[in-house]
Design a protein around this motif. Structure first.
Motif, PDB file in Angstrom:
ATOM      1  N   HIS A 230       6.958   2.593 -16.709  1.00  0.00           N
ATOM      2  CA  HIS A 230       7.195   1.283 -16.119  1.00  0.00           C
ATOM      3  C   HIS A 230       7.777   0.337 -17.160  1.00  0.00           C
ATOM      4  N   GLY A 231       7.208   0.340 -18.350  1.00  0.00           N
ATOM      5  CA  GLY A 231       7.745  -0.455 -19.450  1.00  0.00           C
ATOM      6  C   GLY A 231       7.137  -1.840 -19.610  1.00  0.00           C
ATOM      7  N   ASP A 232       6.485  -2.368 -18.571  1.00  0.00           N
ATOM      8  CA  ASP A 232       5.948  -3.733 -18.675  1.00  0.00           C
ATOM      9  C   ASP A 232       4.724  -3.911 -17.768  1.00  0.00           C
ATOM     10  N   PRO A 233       3.732  -2.998 -17.911  1.00  0.00           N
ATOM     11  CA  PRO A 233       2.608  -3.042 -16.956  1.00  0.00           C
ATOM     12  C   PRO A 233       1.521  -4.031 -17.359  1.00  0.00           C
ATOM     13  N   LYS A 234       1.915  -5.264 -17.654  1.00  0.00           N
ATOM     14  CA  LYS A 234       0.890  -6.251 -18.006  1.00  0.00           C
ATOM     15  C   LYS A 234       0.142  -6.678 -16.750  1.00  0.00           C
ATOM     16  N   ALA A 235      -1.022  -7.280 -16.979  1.00  0.00           N
ATOM     17  CA  ALA A 235      -1.921  -7.560 -15.846  1.00  0.00           C
ATOM     18  C   ALA A 235      -1.234  -8.376 -14.761  1.00  0.00           C
ATOM     19  N   ASP A 236      -0.401  -9.345 -15.134  1.00  0.00           N
ATOM     20  CA  ASP A 236       0.158 -10.174 -14.061  1.00  0.00           C
ATOM     21  C   ASP A 236       1.308  -9.497 -13.322  1.00  0.00           C
ATOM     22  N   ASN A 237       1.675  -8.296 -13.704  1.00  0.00           N
ATOM     23  CA  ASN A 237       2.632  -7.540 -12.895  1.00  0.00           C
ATOM     24  C   ASN A 237       1.935  -6.662 -11.852  1.00  0.00           C
ATOM     25  N   VAL A 238       0.615  -6.740 -11.808  1.00  0.00           N
ATOM     26  CA  VAL A 238      -0.120  -6.033 -10.753  1.00  0.00           C
ATOM     27  C   VAL A 238      -0.525  -7.062  -9.694  1.00  0.00           C
ATOM     28  N   LEU A 239      -0.026  -6.887  -8.486  1.00  0.00           N
ATOM     29  CA  LEU A 239      -0.384  -7.812  -7.406  1.00  0.00           C
ATOM     30  C   LEU A 239      -1.660  -7.335  -6.739  1.00  0.00           C
ATOM     31  N   LEU A 240      -2.517  -8.311  -6.419  1.00  0.00           N
ATOM     32  CA  LEU A 240      -3.801  -8.016  -5.780  1.00  0.00           C
ATOM     33  C   LEU A 240      -3.783  -8.523  -4.345  1.00  0.00           C
ATOM     34  N   ASP A 241      -4.366  -7.773  -3.459  1.00  0.00           N
ATOM     35  CA  ASP A 241      -4.476  -8.204  -2.066  1.00  0.00           C
ATOM     36  C   ASP A 241      -5.220  -9.547  -2.025  1.00  0.00           C
ATOM     37  N   ALA A 242      -4.662 -10.499  -1.289  1.00  0.00           N
ATOM     38  CA  ALA A 242      -5.221 -11.856  -1.292  1.00  0.00           C
ATOM     39  C   ALA A 242      -6.647 -11.890  -0.745  1.00  0.00           C
ATOM     40  N   VAL A 243      -7.005 -10.938   0.099  1.00  0.00           N
ATOM     41  CA  VAL A 243      -8.352 -10.944   0.684  1.00  0.00           C
ATOM     42  C   VAL A 243      -9.289 -10.016  -0.084  1.00  0.00           C
ATOM     43  N   THR A 244      -8.879  -8.755  -0.272  1.00  0.00           N
ATOM     44  CA  THR A 244      -9.810  -7.786  -0.860  1.00  0.00           C
ATOM     45  C   THR A 244      -9.804  -7.798  -2.382  1.00  0.00           C
ATOM     46  N   GLY A 245      -8.747  -8.331  -3.012  1.00  0.00           N
ATOM     47  CA  GLY A 245      -8.656  -8.306  -4.470  1.00  0.00           C
ATOM     48  C   GLY A 245      -8.250  -6.947  -5.020  1.00  0.00           C
ATOM     49  N   ARG A 246      -7.944  -6.004  -4.138  1.00  0.00           N
ATOM     50  CA  ARG A 246      -7.546  -4.681  -4.633  1.00  0.00           C
ATOM     51  C   ARG A 246      -6.052  -4.651  -4.950  1.00  0.00           C
ATOM     52  N   ALA A 247      -5.668  -3.806  -5.906  1.00  0.00           N
ATOM     53  CA  ALA A 247      -4.260  -3.737  -6.319  1.00  0.00           C
ATOM     54  C   ALA A 247      -3.407  -3.247  -5.165  1.00  0.00           C
ATOM     55  N   VAL A 248      -2.268  -3.923  -4.944  1.00  0.00           N
ATOM     56  CA  VAL A 248      -1.387  -3.499  -3.850  1.00  0.00           C
ATOM     57  C   VAL A 248       0.022  -3.163  -4.325  1.00  0.00           C
ATOM     58  N   ALA A 249       0.377  -3.570  -5.547  1.00  0.00           N
ATOM     59  CA  ALA A 249       1.725  -3.258  -6.031  1.00  0.00           C
ATOM     60  C   ALA A 249       1.807  -3.469  -7.535  1.00  0.00           C
ATOM     61  N   LEU A 250       2.669  -2.690  -8.157  1.00  0.00           N
ATOM     62  CA  LEU A 250       3.030  -2.919  -9.560  1.00  0.00           C
ATOM     63  C   LEU A 250       4.490  -3.361  -9.529  1.00  0.00           C
ATOM     64  N   ILE A 251       4.720  -4.623  -9.855  1.00  0.00           N
ATOM     65  CA  ILE A 251       6.072  -5.175  -9.695  1.00  0.00           C
ATOM     66  C   ILE A 251       6.799  -5.231 -11.040  1.00  0.00           C
ATOM     67  N   ASP A 252       7.976  -5.832 -11.047  1.00  0.00           N
ATOM     68  CA  ASP A 252       8.793  -6.025 -12.255  1.00  0.00           C
ATOM     69  C   ASP A 252       9.273  -4.686 -12.802  1.00  0.00           C
ATOM     70  N   LEU A 253      10.236  -4.109 -12.099  1.00  0.00           N
ATOM     71  CA  LEU A 253      10.652  -2.738 -12.403  1.00  0.00           C
ATOM     72  C   LEU A 253      11.860  -2.664 -13.349  1.00  0.00           C
ATOM     73  N   ASP A 254      12.197  -3.775 -13.982  1.00  0.00           N
ATOM     74  CA  ASP A 254      13.391  -3.791 -14.856  1.00  0.00           C
ATOM     75  C   ASP A 254      13.345  -2.805 -15.988  1.00  0.00           C
TER      76      ASP A 254
END
Ligand code: GN1
Ligand code: MG
Length: 382
Positions: A230-254
């Protein structure tokens, strides 16, 4: 104007006019733009959220790519297209049994994956992941577990996408000895005004530089090999479901490209286990939270399945220490160069960010025995 996620708080009046033009190029035919605002906390690109009026049209993320950093943006888009296509196929085949999304590329009106504006800026767009949020730092062990799981899941899904099929969009990225070389070259050009903080950073680099080759040497010796990362898997590139708090995506794919999987694991942990984040008020308060490390690795191994070899797992400690050192060195070098790479809101921000990463390195080293045990336990599924 919508209010979602975190934002730098710019309003429409502060928007560059080019962003409005670019939004129009990526908006689907017939969709009316409701609002555009600066979005997220990225250090490299300019990012905007474009909200559309038609409820069935999907809002999208619009970015002006930093072509000083990414010299071959077309290749970046090719890599993103390859990885998102691959992951989509795998998800369709295996259905993970929980929410997990990959942001698709939004094409421009002409069907291409980017648009170059009349001034030469490179624009691209991606689907906005709804009902999810990211936080600038990890807030508890449960959050750390989700971030680790997201990276593991990503690694598992791309484990059969050959690294050689991707372009090298950022040569030398995460090759720590090259960052040391660049730092030396910058210092050789000009001696910095020696403030207390500058001296602290310089002394720190001198004490730690001998270890900079630890991963590259293992790669050179054939013990580690290039994979799709991925190259940049910092915590804020992991999106959490707004209700459950579970991870739903790893973004920033540059930065998806060939690399060592250790870069990703080290980068994820240095971010995940730093509850104060990359820009806290007091760098001396920064610590590496070993319990978050335990949770993140537990999540990682459960998401990744068997992608790591024993050799890979044995390098995790070196990786987290190294990537924290490397990021501090990158921030410090950029400060010395006049903040040409990382976006800043004040002149000494990259110096402060360097002190934070160096404090993290010291905290990791102080806890070496405990952290090594945590890694070992996690790798053995304990
Ligand atoms: C940059 O894209 P962004 O702002 O999340 C940087 C990463 C650093 C990160 C630190 C291409 O990431 O390597 O870890 O800042 N990306 C690039 O916040 O250099
Ligand atoms: Mg990035």
């Amino acid at each position: 104007m919508t209010k979602r996620g975190d934002t730098r708080g710019a309003d429409r009046d502060n928007l560059p006019a080019e962003a409005e033009a670019a939004a129009g190029v990526f908006a689907p035919p017939g969709a009316e733009i409701e609002g555009i605002r600066a979005y997220g906390g990225g250090n490299v690109h300019e990012t905007f959220l474009v909200a559309l009026k038609r409820p069935d049209a999907r809002d999208f993320i619009l970015q002006r790519v930093n072509t000083f950093v990414f010299r071959r943006p077309e290749l970046v888009m090719q890599n993103i297209g390859a990885v998102t296509g691959h992951i989509r196929k795998r998800l369709a085949a295996e259905r993970p049994g929980r929410r997990w999304e990959i942001p698709g590329v939004v094409p421009a009106r002409d069907g291409r994956d980017h648009w170059v504006d009349p001034e030469g800026s490179f624009w691209r767009a991606a689907e906005f992941i709804r009902d999810a949020r990211s936080l600038p730092a990890v807030r508890d062990a449960g959050h750390a577990l989700e971030v680790g799981w997201a990276l593991g899941m990503f690694h598992r899904l791309v484990s059969d996408l050959p690294a050689a099929s991707l372009g090298d969009t950022l040569e030398g990225f995460h090759v720590t000895p090259l960052y040391v070389g660049r730092y030396d070259a910058v210092l050789a050009r000009k001696t910095p005004a020696a403030s207390v903080d500058v001296r602290r950073c310089m002394d720190f680099v001198e004490r730690k530089r001998a270890g900079a080759g630890v991963l590259e040497e293992a790669k050179g010796a054939g013990r580690l090999y290039l994979r799709t990362i991925h190259g940049d898997p910092k915590a804020d590139n992991v999106l959490l479901d707004a209700v459950t708090g579970r991870a739903v995506a790893l973004i920033d794919l540059d930065t998806v490209k060939p690399g060592l999987i250790q870069y990703d694991i080290g980068d994820c942990l240095r971010s995940c286990c730093n509850p104060l984040g990359e820009d806290p008020g007091d760098p001396d308060a920064v610590r590496f939270e070993a319990e978050y490390c335990r949770a993140a690795l537990r999540g990682y191994f459960s998401g990744a399945g068997g992608v790591l070899t024993a050799e890979d797992a044995a390098r995790i400690f070196d990786s987290v220490r190294l990537i924290a050192f490397e990021l501090g060195l990158r921030f410090f070098t950029d400060y010395l160069e006049g903040n040409v790479y990382f976006r800043v809101t004040r002149g000494d921000q990259n110096l402060a960010r360097a002190l934070v990463q160096f404090a993290l390195v010291e905290s990791i080293e102080r806890q070496e025995a405990a952290v090594r045990k945590i890694i070992d336990d996690a790798a053995r599924g304990r």
